[in-house]
Design a protein around this motif. Structure first.
Motif, PDB file in Angstrom:
ATOM      1  N   MET A 122      -9.787  -1.093  -6.330  1.00  0.00           N
ATOM      2  CA  MET A 122      -9.620  -2.460  -6.818  1.00  0.00           C
ATOM      3  C   MET A 122     -10.171  -3.437  -5.775  1.00  0.00           C
ATOM      4  O   MET A 122      -9.919  -3.295  -4.583  1.00  0.00           O
ATOM      5  N   SER A 123     -10.896  -4.409  -6.216  1.00  0.00           N
ATOM      6  CA  SER A 123     -11.413  -5.382  -5.265  1.00  0.00           C
ATOM      7  C   SER A 123     -10.665  -6.701  -5.428  1.00  0.00           C
ATOM      8  O   SER A 123     -10.325  -7.099  -6.535  1.00  0.00           O
ATOM      9  N   VAL A 124     -10.353  -7.272  -4.279  1.00  0.00           N
ATOM     10  CA  VAL A 124      -9.697  -8.580  -4.304  1.00  0.00           C
ATOM     11  C   VAL A 124     -10.677  -9.581  -3.729  1.00  0.00           C
ATOM     12  O   VAL A 124     -11.114  -9.436  -2.587  1.00  0.00           O
ATOM     13  N   GLN A 126       4.755  -5.784   6.849  1.00  0.00           N
ATOM     14  CA  GLN A 126       4.359  -4.500   6.260  1.00  0.00           C
ATOM     15  C   GLN A 126       5.059  -4.196   4.942  1.00  0.00           C
ATOM     16  O   GLN A 126       4.446  -3.687   4.010  1.00  0.00           O
ATOM     17  N   ARG A 127       6.331  -4.514   4.879  1.00  0.00           N
ATOM     18  CA  ARG A 127       7.080  -4.247   3.656  1.00  0.00           C
ATOM     19  C   ARG A 127       6.604  -5.177   2.532  1.00  0.00           C
ATOM     20  O   ARG A 127       6.393  -4.740   1.397  1.00  0.00           O
ATOM     21  N   ALA A 128       6.385  -6.434   2.890  1.00  0.00           N
ATOM     22  CA  ALA A 128       5.974  -7.400   1.872  1.00  0.00           C
ATOM     23  C   ALA A 128       4.554  -7.140   1.390  1.00  0.00           C
ATOM     24  O   ALA A 128       4.214  -7.444   0.243  1.00  0.00           O
ATOM     25  N   GLN A 129       3.733  -6.536   2.262  1.00  0.00           N
ATOM     26  CA  GLN A 129       2.361  -6.202   1.842  1.00  0.00           C
ATOM     27  C   GLN A 129       2.369  -5.298   0.614  1.00  0.00           C
ATOM     28  O   GLN A 129       1.493  -5.390  -0.249  1.00  0.00           O
ATOM     29  N   LYS A 130       3.377  -4.423   0.540  1.00  0.00           N
ATOM     30  CA  LYS A 130       3.485  -3.528  -0.622  1.00  0.00           C
ATOM     31  C   LYS A 130       3.691  -4.321  -1.895  1.00  0.00           C
ATOM     32  O   LYS A 130       3.200  -3.961  -2.962  1.00  0.00           O
ATOM     33  N   VAL A 131       4.456  -5.406  -1.777  1.00  0.00           N
ATOM     34  CA  VAL A 131       4.690  -6.271  -2.939  1.00  0.00           C
ATOM     35  C   VAL A 131       3.374  -6.958  -3.321  1.00  0.00           C
ATOM     36  O   VAL A 131       3.008  -7.022  -4.491  1.00  0.00           O
ATOM     37  N   THR A 132       2.675  -7.429  -2.302  1.00  0.00           N
ATOM     38  CA  THR A 132       1.385  -8.074  -2.538  1.00  0.00           C
ATOM     39  C   THR A 132       0.460  -7.140  -3.310  1.00  0.00           C
ATOM     40  O   THR A 132      -0.153  -7.525  -4.302  1.00  0.00           O
ATOM     41  N   LYS A 133       0.398  -5.900  -2.840  1.00  0.00           N
ATOM     42  CA  LYS A 133      -0.497  -4.927  -3.486  1.00  0.00           C
ATOM     43  C   LYS A 133      -0.037  -4.627  -4.897  1.00  0.00           C
ATOM     44  O   LYS A 133      -0.861  -4.533  -5.818  1.00  0.00           O
ATOM     45  N   ASP A 182      -6.639 -11.463  10.495  1.00  0.00           N
ATOM     46  CA  ASP A 182      -6.057 -10.307   9.802  1.00  0.00           C
ATOM     47  C   ASP A 182      -5.285 -10.695   8.553  1.00  0.00           C
ATOM     48  O   ASP A 182      -4.611  -9.866   7.954  1.00  0.00           O
ATOM     49  N   ARG A 183      -5.348 -11.950   8.178  1.00  0.00           N
ATOM     50  CA  ARG A 183      -4.540 -12.392   7.056  1.00  0.00           C
ATOM     51  C   ARG A 183      -4.845 -11.607   5.767  1.00  0.00           C
ATOM     52  O   ARG A 183      -3.972 -11.340   4.969  1.00  0.00           O
ATOM     53  N   ASP A 184      -6.105 -11.250   5.600  1.00  0.00           N
ATOM     54  CA  ASP A 184      -6.448 -10.508   4.387  1.00  0.00           C
ATOM     55  C   ASP A 184      -6.683  -9.025   4.674  1.00  0.00           C
ATOM     56  O   ASP A 184      -7.277  -8.310   3.871  1.00  0.00           O
ATOM     57  N   ALA A 185      -6.177  -8.567   5.829  1.00  0.00           N
ATOM     58  CA  ALA A 185      -6.378  -7.154   6.190  1.00  0.00           C
ATOM     59  C   ALA A 185      -5.685  -6.213   5.207  1.00  0.00           C
ATOM     60  O   ALA A 185      -6.108  -5.073   5.024  1.00  0.00           O
ATOM     61  N   TRP A 186      -4.641  -6.705   4.547  1.00  0.00           N
ATOM     62  CA  TRP A 186      -3.908  -5.856   3.588  1.00  0.00           C
ATOM     63  C   TRP A 186      -4.811  -5.361   2.455  1.00  0.00           C
ATOM     64  O   TRP A 186      -4.572  -4.320   1.875  1.00  0.00           O
ATOM     65  N   VAL A 187      -5.863  -6.119   2.158  1.00  0.00           N
ATOM     66  CA  VAL A 187      -6.732  -5.754   1.034  1.00  0.00           C
ATOM     67  C   VAL A 187      -7.313  -4.362   1.242  1.00  0.00           C
ATOM     68  O   VAL A 187      -7.413  -3.574   0.303  1.00  0.00           O
ATOM     69  N   ASN A 188      -7.665  -4.056   2.482  1.00  0.00           N
ATOM     70  CA  ASN A 188      -8.333  -2.777   2.754  1.00  0.00           C
ATOM     71  C   ASN A 188      -7.405  -1.749   3.403  1.00  0.00           C
ATOM     72  O   ASN A 188      -7.849  -0.671   3.774  1.00  0.00           O
ATOM     73  N   SER A 189      -6.170  -2.073   3.586  1.00  0.00           N
ATOM     74  CA  SER A 189      -5.281  -1.132   4.281  1.00  0.00           C
ATOM     75  C   SER A 189      -4.711  -0.099   3.316  1.00  0.00           C
ATOM     76  O   SER A 189      -4.663  -0.325   2.140  1.00  0.00           O
TER      77      SER A 189
END
Lengths: 258, 440
Positions: free
Chosen positions: A1-3, A30-37, B433-440
């Motif tokens: 998926m591309s953002v 890190q935990r919230a990143q999962k929600v973002t994804k 790194d604000r958008d680093a989550w996109v590729n992690s």
């Protein structure tokens, strides 16, 4: 998926439908990143043309303002509004009730006028319209779920029903805590408390609130805020229940059921 | 003899009303010491709020038992005032039960008095139960540490006064009925038995006419003097909410709870820095006002009206997450402190013609930094208040003063501010790194 970022859209002369405001927690925690994804997956599945601001996004200034640092808040708000107005952004969706509140209620006075939605309201809309369908007998079938009202979605903006309607779409039992809706108890993070040690007292607010959630016998605590997520997860850990009770964002639950 | 009583009554009335009006004028002056805030907008919504929240007591019903008791006391209190009107006219004109003089209306009159007696009994019962909740059952909300001393006495004085006033009214009516039709008491007009006191007349039947007249007159006088006392006690007491609940509901916040007031002067300052050509002319700021609030005069007049409207019920404190977990913060105490300091400033002005610096401020001398630091801005206190008091607005203004005038912040907050300034996020992560989550 591309953002894709707003800048990329603009470079192609395109306009996305919505701006997904990720927020600091959604970006870095890190935990919230999962929600973002999870939420981007849902947006993708629903076929929504969305953008993020990426590196151009900055803190809304909420913790600074609520700590009393109005000057810093005004600086952040000024910069964000410049960026957003520069792109001609009309509609914003955010996974953080603090960002939601500040866009909805506090940016307009400074020249930032957007249609703002919290992701739980947006999810409810997608489900009601039939844009996304939850799997029958999904992962949460028969599980007891309790919902924690975040202050800035609940009392702050009187949104109590939309997140509950999403939860009711799962085939399960929704149990309320004794303190819920307008009488819901804070997780302890608001007002910039997230960024400092609690004042001396007899108990920690998040331990107290997690205790109330556990009392319901629920195995899932549904949350709508990255800060509540941190506080409640710590609270559940403190009661040594992290193996049997999960704290999940509503977006994660929806993503798991697609 | 009659004339002396009439004159005495008129003197008491004038004195009672005059002293009350003078004190209310002082309170009004104190409220207007606050900063300007234009709340003249949206009058339709404001009237509706007053109707629903103050008259209809909508928010009280979150908690049904005290709500019904309170409704009984409040309803009784208001409706019984119709009878007070007759008592006034009797006192001034030297009549006894003026409204019963028209023979055709006597049935209706006895019915109304009966109805008022029913209300008076409800007030009496309500107040007795309130007294028991406060002093015997010791409901937690009504026995917290900020109520030690005067606030606790104040509450009991209010309840005792109402109990005494209602008892006097009922005893007076009982004696009146015992006198009806007795020789030597011809001016006690014979009426149908009253609903409540009618059941107790036999207790007084053995008494002589003169004793009964003595009881009836004493009760009448004590009751009306009690009312004058109570009227003048109100402005010194938390009970003043019975009057201020109405304007306070009218002027209450119409924006969402989550919305913090904007600081226009800081906004302009930032604008001046970023886009000097667009910023309003700097000459507009005639005098520098303190950022945030340090003392009551830095607060808005609505904050001060809030303080006088608070009846210390503690619904705010009982839902405060900080207070629930043993922190020092109590939103009720914020309101009590604001009122106490405002009264102190008011007395200072009365004595010295203008405010003479007393070396004290609301911040630090009344409200401590630790209390302010404990607030999560969850708005539970704002939501809980039946008369729409906003303790959070005061907390926010004091916090602003601490940060912007005194640079008084805990170390962790200073780090957070630094991170926001340098990394555009409250944590120490690189903005790249604000958008680093996109590729992690």
């Amino acid at each position: 998926m591309s953002v894709k970022s707003m800048a990329e859209y603009a470079a192609n002369g395109e306009n996305p439908e919505v701006l997904f405001w990720v927020g600091c927690a959604g970006s870095f925690d890190q935990r919230a990143q999962k929600v973002t994804k999870a939420f981007t997956q849902i947006l993708d599945k629903a076929g929504i043309k969305f953008a993020i601001l990426g590196k151009e996004e900055m803190c809304t200034g909420d913790p600074a303002r609520r700590a009393g640092n109005e000057f810093m808040f005004q600086m952040m708000a000024y910069n964000n509004i410049q960026t957003m107005n520069g792109y001609g952004i009309k509609k914003v969706i955010t996974i953080c009730p603090h960002c939601y509140n500040i866009f909805k209620n506090e940016y307009p006075a400074l020249g930032g006028n957007y249609e703002v939605m919290h992701h739980t309201t947006f999810l409810q809309q997608l489900i009601n319209e039939g844009t996304i369908k939850l799997k029958d007998g999904g992962v949460f079938k028969g599980q007891k779920i309790t919902y924690h009202d975040s202050c800035y979605l609940g009392r702050g903006n009187a949104i109590y029903d939309a997140p509950r309607e999403v939860l009711e779409a799962f085939d399960n039992e929704l149990v309320e805590m004794k303190r819920c809706k307008s009488n819901g108890m804070c997780c302890g993070a608001g007002g910039a408390q997230m960024f400092k040690e609690e004042e001396p007292g007899t108990n920690r607010i998040n331990f107290e609130r997690a205790g109330q959630a556990l009392e319901t016998g629920a195995t899932i605590i549904a949350s709508n805020c990255p800060f509540c997520m941190t506080m409640l997860s710590d609270g559940v850990k403190n009661k040594e229940k992290e193996d049997s009770v999960k704290v999940l964002d509503i977006a994660e639950m929806v993503a798991m059921s697609l | 003899m009659h004339l002396v009583q009439q004159l005495l009554f008129i003197v008491c009335t004038i004195a009672g009303v005059y002293i009350f009006a003078r004190k209310v004028g002082e309170m009004r002056r104190n409220i207007l010491l606050g900063r300007d805030e234009d709340l003249s907008d949206n009058s339709a919504q404001r009237w509706k709020n007053m109707l629903l929240l103050a008259i209809g007591q909508k928010k009280m019903f979150k908690n049904p038992i005290p709500a019904f008791l309170h409704l009984a006391v409040y309803g009784g209190f208001i409706i019984i005032n119709i009878e007070i009107l007759e008592i006034f006219l009797d006192g001034m004109l030297g009549y006894h039960r003026l409204f019963a003089h028209a023979e055709g209306l006597r049935t209706l009159y006895a019915f109304l008095i009966g109805f008022f007696e029913l209300l008076a009994s409800l007030v009496l019962i309500g107040c007795v139960i309130f007294f028991i909740r406060r002093n015997i059952i010791k409901v937690r909300r009504l026995n917290m540490k900020e109520l030690k001393g005067w606030p606790r006495e104040d509450a009991n004085i209010i309840l005792m006064t109402e109990i005494i006033l209602m008892t006097l009214l009922l005893v007076m009516n009982t004696a009146d009925q015992a006198l009806q039709g007795r020789p030597g008491a011809e001016h006690y007009i014979a009426l149908n038995p009253f609903w409540i006191s009618g059941n107790f007349v036999h207790l007084f039947s053995g008494m002589s006419v003169s004793t009964l007249i003595g009881i009836e007159r004493s009760c009448w006088w004590l009751h009306i003097l009690g009312i004058f006392f109570f009227l003048n006690y109100l402005p010194y007491s938390k009970h003043f909410h019975i009057l201020l609940a109405f304007p306070n509901a009218y002027y209450s916040k119409l924006t969402p709870n989550g919305q913090v007031k904007n600081m226009k002067d800081i906004q302009n300052e930032v604008l001046y820095m970023m886009e000097p050509d667009k910023a309003p002319a700097a000459t507009a700021e005639a005098e520098h006002k303190r950022f945030g609030a340090k003392d009551v005069t830095d607060l808005s007049w609505k904050n001060l009206l809030d303080a006088y409207s608070c009846t210390e019920c503690g619904r705010c404190t009982s839902v405060c997450p900080a207070n629930n977990t043993g922190k020092l913060l109590s939103p009720r105490k914020i309101m009590m402190d604001t009122r106490d300091r405002l009264e102190e400033v008011g007395k200072n002005i009365t004595a010295n013609k203008e405010f003479k610096d007393d070396g004290k401020t609301l911040l630090n001398n009344y409200i401590s930094v630790e209390e302010l630091r404990a607030c999560t801005t969850c708005q539970a206190c704002v939501d809980a208040c039946p008369v729409m008091i906003d303790p959070l607005d005061i907390i926010m203004q004091l916090r602003r003063n601490l940060i912007m005038e005194e640079s008084n912040a805990p170390q962790e907050w200073n780090m957070m501010f630094g991170n926001i300034e340098n990394n555009m996020a409250p944590w120490k992560f690189s903005p790249d790194d604000r958008d680093a989550w996109v590729n992690s």
